[in-house]
Design a protein around this motif. Sequence first.
Motif, short mmCIF file in Angstrom:
data_model
loop_
_atom_site.label_atom_id
_atom_site.label_comp_id
_atom_site.label_asym_id
_atom_site.label_seq_id
_atom_site.Cartn_x
_atom_site.Cartn_y
_atom_site.Cartn_z
N VAL A 1 -5.41 2.98 -1.80
CA VAL A 1 -4.53 3.38 -2.90
C VAL A 1 -3.29 3.91 -2.20
O VAL A 1 -3.35 4.88 -1.44
CB VAL A 1 -5.19 4.44 -3.80
CG1 VAL A 1 -4.20 4.89 -4.86
CG2 VAL A 1 -6.46 3.90 -4.42
N ASN A 2 -2.18 3.25 -2.43
CA ASN A 2 -0.93 3.50 -1.73
C ASN A 2 0.06 4.14 -2.68
O ASN A 2 0.35 3.61 -3.74
CB ASN A 2 -0.40 2.16 -1.21
CG ASN A 2 0.82 2.29 -0.34
OD1 ASN A 2 1.31 3.38 -0.07
ND2 ASN A 2 1.32 1.15 0.10
N ARG A 3 0.59 5.29 -2.28
CA ARG A 3 1.62 5.98 -3.07
C ARG A 3 2.87 6.03 -2.21
O ARG A 3 2.83 6.52 -1.08
CB ARG A 3 1.13 7.38 -3.42
CG ARG A 3 1.98 8.08 -4.45
CD ARG A 3 1.28 9.35 -4.91
NE ARG A 3 1.60 10.48 -4.06
CZ ARG A 3 2.52 11.39 -4.32
NH1 ARG A 3 3.22 11.31 -5.43
NH2 ARG A 3 2.74 12.38 -3.49
N TYR A 4 3.99 5.51 -2.74
CA TYR A 4 5.21 5.34 -1.95
C TYR A 4 6.41 5.85 -2.73
O TYR A 4 6.54 5.57 -3.93
CB TYR A 4 5.38 3.85 -1.62
CG TYR A 4 6.44 3.57 -0.60
CD1 TYR A 4 6.13 3.55 0.75
CD2 TYR A 4 7.75 3.33 -0.98
CE1 TYR A 4 7.11 3.30 1.70
CE2 TYR A 4 8.74 3.09 -0.04
CZ TYR A 4 8.40 3.08 1.31
OH TYR A 4 9.36 2.83 2.24
N ARG B 1 5.68 5.53 -6.74
CA ARG B 1 4.92 4.45 -7.36
C ARG B 1 3.62 4.28 -6.60
O ARG B 1 3.58 4.47 -5.38
CB ARG B 1 5.72 3.16 -7.35
CG ARG B 1 7.01 3.27 -8.18
CD ARG B 1 7.75 1.95 -8.29
NE ARG B 1 8.96 2.12 -9.06
CZ ARG B 1 10.17 2.26 -8.54
NH1 ARG B 1 10.35 2.23 -7.25
NH2 ARG B 1 11.22 2.41 -9.32
N SER B 2 2.58 3.91 -7.32
CA SER B 2 1.27 3.71 -6.70
C SER B 2 0.80 2.28 -6.90
O SER B 2 1.12 1.64 -7.90
CB SER B 2 0.23 4.66 -7.32
OG SER B 2 0.56 5.99 -7.03
N ALA B 3 0.04 1.81 -5.95
CA ALA B 3 -0.52 0.46 -6.01
C ALA B 3 -1.75 0.42 -5.12
O ALA B 3 -1.95 1.29 -4.26
CB ALA B 3 0.50 -0.57 -5.55
N THR B 4 -2.56 -0.60 -5.31
CA THR B 4 -3.72 -0.80 -4.46
C THR B 4 -3.42 -1.91 -3.45
O THR B 4 -2.52 -2.72 -3.65
CB THR B 4 -4.97 -1.16 -5.27
OG1 THR B 4 -4.70 -2.35 -6.01
CG2 THR B 4 -5.35 -0.03 -6.22
N PHE C 1 -1.45 -4.86 3.59
CA PHE C 1 -0.94 -5.72 2.54
C PHE C 1 -1.13 -5.04 1.20
O PHE C 1 -2.23 -4.61 0.85
CB PHE C 1 -1.69 -7.06 2.54
CG PHE C 1 -1.19 -8.01 1.50
CD1 PHE C 1 0.06 -8.58 1.59
CD2 PHE C 1 -1.97 -8.31 0.40
CE1 PHE C 1 0.53 -9.45 0.61
CE2 PHE C 1 -1.51 -9.17 -0.59
CZ PHE C 1 -0.26 -9.74 -0.47
N CYS C 2 -0.04 -4.91 0.48
CA CYS C 2 -0.05 -4.27 -0.83
C CYS C 2 0.73 -5.16 -1.79
O CYS C 2 1.95 -5.06 -1.89
CB CYS C 2 0.57 -2.88 -0.71
SG CYS C 2 0.20 -1.80 -2.06
N PRO C 3 0.06 -6.08 -2.50
CA PRO C 3 0.75 -7.09 -3.31
C PRO C 3 1.75 -6.53 -4.32
O PRO C 3 2.78 -7.14 -4.56
CB PRO C 3 -0.39 -7.82 -4.01
CG PRO C 3 -1.60 -7.55 -3.21
CD PRO C 3 -1.39 -6.20 -2.58
N GLU C 4 1.47 -5.36 -4.91
CA GLU C 4 2.38 -4.82 -5.92
C GLU C 4 3.70 -4.35 -5.32
O GLU C 4 4.69 -4.21 -6.02
CB GLU C 4 1.69 -3.69 -6.68
CG GLU C 4 0.53 -4.20 -7.53
CD GLU C 4 -0.23 -3.08 -8.19
OE1 GLU C 4 0.40 -2.30 -8.94
OE2 GLU C 4 -1.44 -2.98 -7.95
N PHE C 5 3.71 -4.07 -4.01
CA PHE C 5 4.93 -3.72 -3.31
C PHE C 5 5.35 -4.91 -2.46
O PHE C 5 5.72 -4.78 -1.31
CB PHE C 5 4.72 -2.51 -2.40
CG PHE C 5 4.40 -1.22 -3.13
CD1 PHE C 5 4.74 -1.01 -4.46
CD2 PHE C 5 3.75 -0.20 -2.46
CE1 PHE C 5 4.45 0.18 -5.10
CE2 PHE C 5 3.46 0.99 -3.09
CZ PHE C 5 3.80 1.19 -4.42
N PHE D 1 5.80 -5.23 1.96
CA PHE D 1 4.66 -5.54 2.82
C PHE D 1 4.46 -7.03 2.85
O PHE D 1 4.94 -7.72 1.97
CB PHE D 1 3.39 -4.86 2.28
CG PHE D 1 3.48 -3.36 2.33
CD1 PHE D 1 3.33 -2.69 3.53
CD2 PHE D 1 3.76 -2.64 1.20
CE1 PHE D 1 3.44 -1.31 3.58
CE2 PHE D 1 3.87 -1.26 1.24
CZ PHE D 1 3.71 -0.60 2.43
N PRO D 2 3.79 -7.66 3.74
CA PRO D 2 2.90 -7.03 4.70
C PRO D 2 3.64 -6.50 5.92
O PRO D 2 4.78 -6.87 6.19
CB PRO D 2 1.95 -8.16 5.11
CG PRO D 2 2.76 -9.40 4.95
CD PRO D 2 3.71 -9.12 3.79
#
Length: 166
Positions: free
Chosen positions: A37-40, A48-51, A70-74, A78-79
């Motif tokens: 769970v990535n919060r940037y 914003r958060s994404a998995t 790799f975080c597809p929502e961002f 990434f990658p």
Amino acid sequence: MPSGEAMPGLLLADGPDPDHAEALMLYGRLVGEWTIVNRYRFPDGQWRSATGEWRFGWVLGGRAVQDVLFCPEFHDRFPGTTIRMYDVTTGLWQVTWFSPKLPSYFSQIGRPDGDGGMIQEGTDAGGGRSRWTFTDVTPTSFRWQGFSAGPDGEFELFQEMQATRA
């Protein structure tokens, strides 16, 4: 090197170099697949958060650990990949992260933090000071935080991830 061997066969390793296996486990214990769970914090100041996924593996004869994040929502961020090489002469880790799509890179020195985690300090592509930490490291989870030096020189959090072994 055998002529004609595919690049993955030359790059990937089955485990740590046995001559330095204990020291290599500082980051080697992360080898495997993780769900994050990535919060940037984006340039507009909004969080914003994404998995995503974070995969770590042994490379270069087992003397380095490489990861791919790799975080597809961002998708525009990434990658990215990090190579962490243990320096047998200093006992420290030489760390390089880069993301060609941005483009961006960081160069850091990694070491144990004294609490069972790791701390990496260095600079970003613009020469700004950076600090990354791995804390609460267990066989099944860890927390990662990225900091950059603000205008006053104090470190400010810009990203954090909670990882769970997949």
